[in-house]
Write a protein that holds these residues in place. Structure first.
Motif: not given
Length: 465
Positions: A367-369, A381-389, A395-402
């Protein structure tokens, strides 16, 4: 020339470059200390307001430089957007407050080696700490200020727990409560949610906490408060313990008015604190030595899962005690596993925590990169949620970072503790854990910056810089 009195080096109103450990020098101004902000023990330090971030901190004189004398070289050393905004803010302040050319020349001619540097003729009023309404006119601006200011934020307030509310998850379980009496030691982030579900599922609960004020709401909901851990043991058939770390867990057992004083063959003790296998075995030996039954029951999950009753419970030790706790485990979580002899559950928990910690550090770094590369994190995040990641943790911590607030669901310092214990486990097994070691350093640095009591997602602060 050697400065005889460093305290005379700066005065109220001076514009400076102030540097906090881990951050670039930042434009600021020496102001009067704010009420309630304690001065550090070090003698030569000044209270500095930071432009742009609209915050303040005590700064040692060794970490301060005159603003105009170092302006050219330091402005070119930092290209981030928030830094540029801070420079614009101080330059606007200089213009609006009519800092004269002669004042600037005297400040520019001053150097840290001077016994007394020249003073600006105009003494400027302190900038507003709260900022203008336009400063916070969007979420993105608030997040930018949060993540880029050169001081750490205060821990966000934890929303009060509604003990009386019963989750649909708990209702659907249709639990038949055990007739046994249960005790619970520790009403921290995890303990509060667990006890809430034990009470709402009909279990008889006695509670103890080091700070007794946390007990009052639970007493109102039907729990009985006890004065000491030994009092809980004396009154309960089975007692759970969920405290902050291995040392506190030992203190509760071996300390004055501790668990051992009232432990007898008809008692059971369940250790839910995140500990290492050696600590668990030490406690088990002490409990068994008094004839009691011991079970370690490590939990996977955070504040939300504790309150919803969807934890995963990893147990090891006395099998009969595991069976006697089934109605409680059903109230606490969605699954409970019996893993055999004492120590296995602690080891399993640390394995999972090592995986989680390394994953979170990778998420924060990514996310920093993205941010540094000029990409929108919400798009990531929107793209990541559609991938195997995609997984609940990412998802929870990515939204917290945003969002940038980092309200505590799992304290960062607890994750760092588990990473450290995982490394010790690796050392004992002579297994290199280079990724865990690197991740531990990232979490340690975030903790040193003051984010230990924030959520684990605040590790982003470290990777962001």
């Amino acid at each position: 020339m050697i400065v005889s009195n460093m305290a005379d080096f700066y005065k109220l109103g001076d514009l400076v470059w102030a540097k906090m450990k881990g951050f670039s020098p930042w434009p600021g101004k020496v102001i009067e200390p704010r009420e309630g902000v304690k001065k550090p023990s070090k003698k030569h330090c000044f209270f500095v307001y930071f432009f742009g971030s609209e915050n303040y901190a005590w700064i040692e004189v060794a970490n301060m430089k005159p603003y105009f004398a170092y302006k050219d070289r330091l402005i070119n050393a930092n290209k981030t957007g928030p830094f540029k905004e801070a420079v614009e803010a101080i330059e606007k302040f200089v213009i609006e407050n009519n800092v004269s050319d002669s004042s600037r020349k005297r400040l520019n001619s001053s150097s840290p080696g001077s016994a007394k540097r020249a003073r600006a003729e105009a003494r400027m009023k302190d900038p507003s700490i709260t900022g203008s309404p336009s400063t916070f006119n969007s979420k993105s601006q608030r997040v930018s200020i949060l993540l880029d200011r050169p001081v750490h934020i205060q821990r966000p307030d934890t929303p009060p727990l509604d003990i009386g509310s019963v989750s649909q998850t708990l209702k659907d379980k249709k639990i038949e409560p055990s007739p046994l009496k249960f005790g619970f030691l520790g009403l921290g982030i995890m303990g509060q949610g667990i006890v809430k579900n034990l009470l709402n599922s009909g279990h008889a609960i006695m509670v103890w906490n080091r700070s007794s004020e946390k007990c009052s709401d639970f007493v109102s909901a039907g729990a009985k408060e006890m004065m000491t851990p030994s009092d809980v043991i004396a009154s309960a058939d089975i007692t759970f313990s969920c405290v902050s770390d291995p040392q506190v867990a030992k203190n509760v057992v071996f300390g004055n008015c501790g668990v051992l004083q009232e432990m007898t063959p008809d008692k059971g003790y369940v250790e839910m604190t995140g500990i290492d296998s050696e600590t668990s075995q030490d406690i088990a030996e002490a409990i068994n030595g008094r004839g009691g039954r011991y079970l370690e029951a490590q939990v996977q999950g955070s504040k939300v899962q504790a309150e919803e009753g969807t934890l995963v419970i990893l147990a090891a030790g006395d099998r009969t005690l595991f069976d006697d706790c089934q109605s409680c485990f059903q109230a606490m979580g969605k699954n409970s596993f019996y893993l055999g002899e004492v120590g296995n559950a602690s080891k399993m928990n640390l394995v999972l925590q090592v995986m989680a910690g390394v994953t979170l550090a990778g998420l924060a770094e990514g996310m920093a990169l993205a941010d540094r590369a000029g990409l929108q994190q919400k798009d990531v995040m929107e793209i990541m949620e559609l991938t195997s990641l995609a997984c609940p943790l990412m998802i929870e911590k990515g939204k917290a970072i945003i969002e940038g607030g980092f309200p505590t669901h799992q304290p960062l310092q607890h994750m760092q503790k588990d990473l450290r214990l995982g490394m010790l486990m690796g050392d004992a097994l002579e297994l290199p854990l280079p990724l865990t070691a690197a991740t531990n350093e990232v979490f340690k640095h975030a903790k040193r910056l003051g984010y230990g009591e924030h959520d684990v997602s605040s590790v982003y602060i470290r990777t962001r810089f």
